[in-house]
Design an enzyme around this catalytic site. Structure first.
Site, PDB file in Angstrom:
ATOM      1  N   SER A 293       1.921  -9.632  -0.566  1.00  0.00           N
ATOM      2  CA  SER A 293       1.767  -8.044  -0.751  1.00  0.00           C
ATOM      3  C   SER A 293       1.961  -7.637   0.737  1.00  0.00           C
ATOM      4  O   SER A 293       1.975  -6.416   0.860  1.00  0.00           O
ATOM      5  CB  SER A 293       0.015  -8.120  -1.080  1.00  0.00           C
ATOM      6  OG  SER A 293      -0.666  -8.801  -0.287  1.00  0.00           O
TER       7      SER A 293
ATOM      8  N   GLU B 102     -10.032   5.626   2.852  1.00  0.00           N
ATOM      9  CA  GLU B 102     -10.751   4.570   3.562  1.00  0.00           C
ATOM     10  C   GLU B 102      -9.686   3.424   3.729  1.00  0.00           C
ATOM     11  O   GLU B 102      -8.622   3.396   3.220  1.00  0.00           O
ATOM     12  CB  GLU B 102     -11.812   4.124   2.589  1.00  0.00           C
ATOM     13  CG  GLU B 102     -11.288   3.264   1.459  1.00  0.00           C
ATOM     14  CD  GLU B 102     -10.461   3.824   0.587  1.00  0.00           C
ATOM     15  OE1 GLU B 102     -10.460   4.925   0.330  1.00  0.00           O
ATOM     16  OE2 GLU B 102      -9.427   3.133   0.168  1.00  0.00           O
TER      17      GLU B 102
ATOM     18  N   LYS C 279       0.861  -1.188   0.091  1.00  0.00           N
ATOM     19  CA  LYS C 279       0.053   0.091   0.163  1.00  0.00           C
ATOM     20  C   LYS C 279       0.907   1.303   0.186  1.00  0.00           C
ATOM     21  O   LYS C 279       0.540   2.171  -0.501  1.00  0.00           O
ATOM     22  CB  LYS C 279      -0.878   0.119   1.283  1.00  0.00           C
ATOM     23  CG  LYS C 279      -1.939  -0.998   1.255  1.00  0.00           C
ATOM     24  CD  LYS C 279      -3.050  -0.959   0.306  1.00  0.00           C
ATOM     25  CE  LYS C 279      -4.060  -2.238   0.392  1.00  0.00           C
ATOM     26  NZ  LYS C 279      -5.065  -2.086  -0.874  1.00  0.00           N
TER      27      LYS C 279
HETATM   28  C1  LIG Z   1      -1.516  -6.971   2.477  1.00  0.00           C
HETATM   29  C2  LIG Z   1      -2.602  -6.720   1.722  1.00  0.00           C
HETATM   30  N1  LIG Z   1      -2.686  -7.361   0.679  1.00  0.00           N
HETATM   31  C3  LIG Z   1      -3.690  -7.056  -0.246  1.00  0.00           C
HETATM   32  C4  LIG Z   1      -4.642  -6.218  -0.105  1.00  0.00           C
HETATM   33  C5  LIG Z   1      -5.892  -6.285  -0.951  1.00  0.00           C
HETATM   34  O1  LIG Z   1      -5.971  -4.845  -1.689  1.00  0.00           O
HETATM   35  P1  LIG Z   1      -5.516  -4.797  -3.351  1.00  0.00           P
HETATM   36  O2  LIG Z   1      -6.308  -6.067  -3.782  1.00  0.00           O
HETATM   37  O3  LIG Z   1      -5.746  -3.675  -3.716  1.00  0.00           O
HETATM   38  O4  LIG Z   1      -4.148  -5.325  -3.257  1.00  0.00           O
HETATM   39  C6  LIG Z   1      -4.701  -5.548   1.292  1.00  0.00           C
HETATM   40  C7  LIG Z   1      -5.662  -4.368   1.626  1.00  0.00           C
HETATM   41  O5  LIG Z   1      -5.860  -4.039   2.824  1.00  0.00           O
HETATM   42  C8  LIG Z   1      -3.576  -5.753   2.288  1.00  0.00           C
HETATM   43  O6  LIG Z   1      -3.309  -5.102   3.302  1.00  0.00           O
END
Ligand SMILES: Cc1ncc(COP(=O)(O)O)c(C=O)c1O
Lengths: 406, 276
Positions: free
Chosen positions: A384, A117, A95
């Site tokens: 992620s 948000e 993020k």
């Molecule tokens: C670690 C992590 N991975 C994935 C996501 C999902 O979001 P996005 O699909 O935009 O990557 C989030 C959302 O809060 C997150 O904190």
């Protein structure tokens, strides 16, 4: 599968194929046009790019490593599994790439107030962090249910000087936090920058967030080429709104041989009504300013989503993913709460890495896929974020799992 | 001729009022009675709101009404039926379907225009469908002699001309101030010049809404607009009358309170409409 003519940028109306657009109250239209102009100028501005690159490197810690999951690969006995370590970013998830980009843009556009948000809290923490760094005011909208689930992140945001606004309407999760953020934006549009946390929302957000997140895939692609001398066979990422996935996929969209897989949250199962599998079980609709896939009932009312991971618990998805699904370039599948919990345990025990519950959905799919592949194959997974924020949910979830098997 | 256009042409010795109610709040039967009451009171048009799960242009009062109506089982189909029933009972007031875009998209744009015409609607207001996304629906509505009522906001600036210039009927909905629907005590000083600006470039009448709750608001705004929309103030009264509206023995008295509010807002007969 072909990508002939695959559209990588939104068209003039902000559409990817038939998806995207701007479905917002008229009050916001000029702000979106202004944002689009500001964003295009920034992209073309060498000084902006240099400053963003500097912050990504010196502040966030990029490039993030590419880790070969050796023990996991050995124990599964199939394809090699590589992890793109977005969990090692400052604040603990991908993020931050986007919040640094949008935060710098806000400042460049002369805005002093940020709103955001958040579901899991990761985007809220990243926004609060960037606000502190850049000297901006920050207010974060968060559903009451998520405030409860992610108490640690609420505290972190407050520590960083942000105001967290609990949202009690509707399902009290990310969907309603987003409604509330938009309502606030409509009231304060003249001096407030809305820092959207995923590849969702009205044009230009989906395209802009993708541009700020594509660093994930660009880096991973170069790192893998250097390590293996070849491209991956499979690239896997979890999909909530879809920002880490689009950031990862973008680098590989025109590599026809690379298979791309997005993993949505199946919650208690896609055959129940407790899941967040928007692309798998939803249909086209308009929510939060763009036309994309949506979980909705027969009257076009938005249905609540469910996932053990607050960051995937969203009934919508970014419009480019809807387009990539319909074009057939990306395959979208699901992992359940249980599968994600098992994946968390597996990665902890085999690799000493605690993944975020969101990322664990991608790991779960990788475990399945790699097992059926040859030793020559390479699977690249976007990790992620890290799981520190989720320890309490994971503990409760695992207790539930054990109770069920008793 | 479309009923909305007729209503604006008629000589009127009271303020032109366009009340908003959420269909199905507290139930369909009460909504039908309210439509008849508003018709009897000679309002200029009635906005019938389709309840929606994510009403992001609305403040807490109308959000809550939406939730109540959804819980009572109201949906787009039910709102179409309500209009049809009102027409069968002889209601002549123009009816405007107020809805977010997703229920429309889900129903089918073309199919909805036909169904709305059939049910006796005269126009649409869709707060999350800006000019750039509304072309197809606008064309279909025009072909059916219905009006898509566009919104302009204080932030619209140079967009005003593009939004209003090609209108051939209906009216322009001017949003009084930034923000969501809701009751406001004060309006910014800029509102009057904003209304004058829109009015001077618009080929059709203009109405102003968002926040208006008091007779003196109506009086003030009517100097700069052809009609005034009252939503949250009415919806809040309906909320407070809740059960009394639904029970046989208290209904008449509760409806009387609604009637009184409308009479206070439209002004007394004989009072002269000043300005436009
Ligand atoms: C670690 C992590 N991975 C994935 C996501 C999902 O979001 P996005 O699909 O935009 O990557 C989030 C959302 O809060 C997150 O904190």
């Amino acid at each position: 599968m072909s990508n002939v003519g695959l559209q990588e940028k939104a068209d003039k109306r902000g559409r990817f194929g038939s998806f995207g657009g701007r479905f917002v109250p008229e009050t916001l239209m000029n702000a979106l046009l202004e944002l689009e102009a500001g964003y295009r100028e920034a992209l073309a501005d060498h000084a902006f790019q240099t400053e963003l690159r500097r912050l990504l490197t010196e502040y966030s810690g990029r490039p993030t490593p590419l880790t070969l999951a050796e023990n996991l690969t050995r124990s599964i006995g199939g394809a090699k599994i590589y992890l793109k370590r977005e969990d090692l970013n400052h604040t603990g998830a991908h993020k931050i790439n986007n919040t640094l980009g949008q935060g710098l843009l806000a400042k460049r556009m002369g805005k002093k107030k940020l709103i955001a948000e958040t579901g899991a809290g990761q985007h809220g923490v990243a926004s609060a962090t960037v606000a502190a760094l850049l000297g901006l005011e920050c207010r974060v909208f968060m559903g009451e249910e998520d405030v409860r689930r992610q108490r640690l992140n609420v505290f972190r945001m407050e520590l960083l000087g942000a105001e967290v606004v609990p949202v009690s309407s509707g399902t009290r999760t990310l969907k309603d936090a987003t409604n509330e953020a938009i309502r606030h934006w409509v009231s304060h549009v003249e001096d407030t920058f809305y820092l959207i946390g995923s590849a969702v929302g009205p044009h230009p957000y989906p395209e802009m967030v993708k541009m700020f997140q594509r660093v994930i895939g660009d880096e991973a692609r170069a790192q893998l080429l250097e390590r293996e001398g070849r491209l991956p066979d499979e690239v896997i990422a979890c999909v909530g709104g879809g920002s880490n996935a689009i950031g990862m996929f973008t680098a590989f969209l025109s590599d026809n041989k690379v298979r791309l897989t997005g993993v949505e949250a199946a919650g208690a199962g896609v055959d129940t009504d407790r899941h967040a599998a928007t692309l798998t079980k939803g249909s086209p609709g308009v929510l939060h300013g763009s036309l994309s896939y949506l979980l909705q009932n027969e009257h076009g009312q938005v249905l609540p989503a469910h996932s053990i991971s607050a960051g995937l618990d969203y009934p919508g998805v970014g419009p480019e993913h809807a387009y990539l699904k319909e074009s057939g370039r990306v395959r979208y599948t699901t992992a359940t709460d249980q599968e994600a919990l098992v994946a968390v345990q597996t990665l902890c025990q085999q690799e000493g890495i605690l993944p975020a519950l969101e990322s664990a959905h991608a790991i779960a799919e990788a475990l399945k896929l790699a097992a059926n592949r040859s030793h020559q194959d390479v699977v690249l997974v976007c990790l992620s974020g890290r799981g520190d924020k989720d320890v309490e949910s994971i503990r409760q979830g695992l207790e539930g799992l054990h109770d069920e098997s008793d | 001729m479309n009923r909305i256009d007729q209503a604006f042409q008629r000589y009127n010795d009271r303020y032109r009022l366009i009340p908003f109610i959420t269909a199905g709040d507290p139930d369909a039967k009460t909504s039908l009675e309210l439509i008849r009451l508003l018709d009897e009171e000679g309002v200029t048009a009635i906005e019938l709101g389709v309840p929606f799960s994510d009403p992001l242009a609305d403040g807490p009062v109308i959000q809550a009404a939406s939730d109540r109506a959804l819980a009572a089982g109201m949906n787009l189909r039910g709102v179409l039926k309500l209009a049809q029933q009102a027409r069968q009972l002889g209601v002549q007031t123009p009816l405007i379907l107020f809805t977010y875009y997703n229920p429309v998209l889900h129903y089918g744009v073309e199919r909805l225009v036909a169904a709305a015409k059939e049910a006796g609607f005269d126009g649409f207001i869709i707060p999350d469908l800006p000019l750039e996304e509304s072309e197809a629906l606008d064309r279909m509505a025009t072909d059916a002699e219905l009006h898509l009522i566009p919104l302009v906001a204080p932030t619209s600036h140079e967009r005003i001309r593009a939004i209003v210039s090609k209108r051939k009927g209906g009216f322009i909905y001017c949003v009084s101030s930034l923000g969501t629907t809701g009751i406001r005590q004060h309006f910014s000083d800029g509102v009057e010049s904003f209304l004058d600006e829109v009015g001077s470039s618009s080929p059709v009448p203009i109405a102003v809404g968002f926040g208006i709750s008091q007779p003196h608001h109506v009086e003030q705004m009517s100097k700069h607009a052809d009609a005034v929309v009252v939503g949250s103030a009415l919806v809040r009264l309906l909320e407070s009358l809740g059960e009394r509206l639904q029970q046989e023995e208290s209904r008449a008295a509760a409806l009387d309170e609604v009637r009184q509010m409308i009479r206070n807002l439209v002004g007394k007969k004989g009072r002269v409409t000043s300005g436009r």
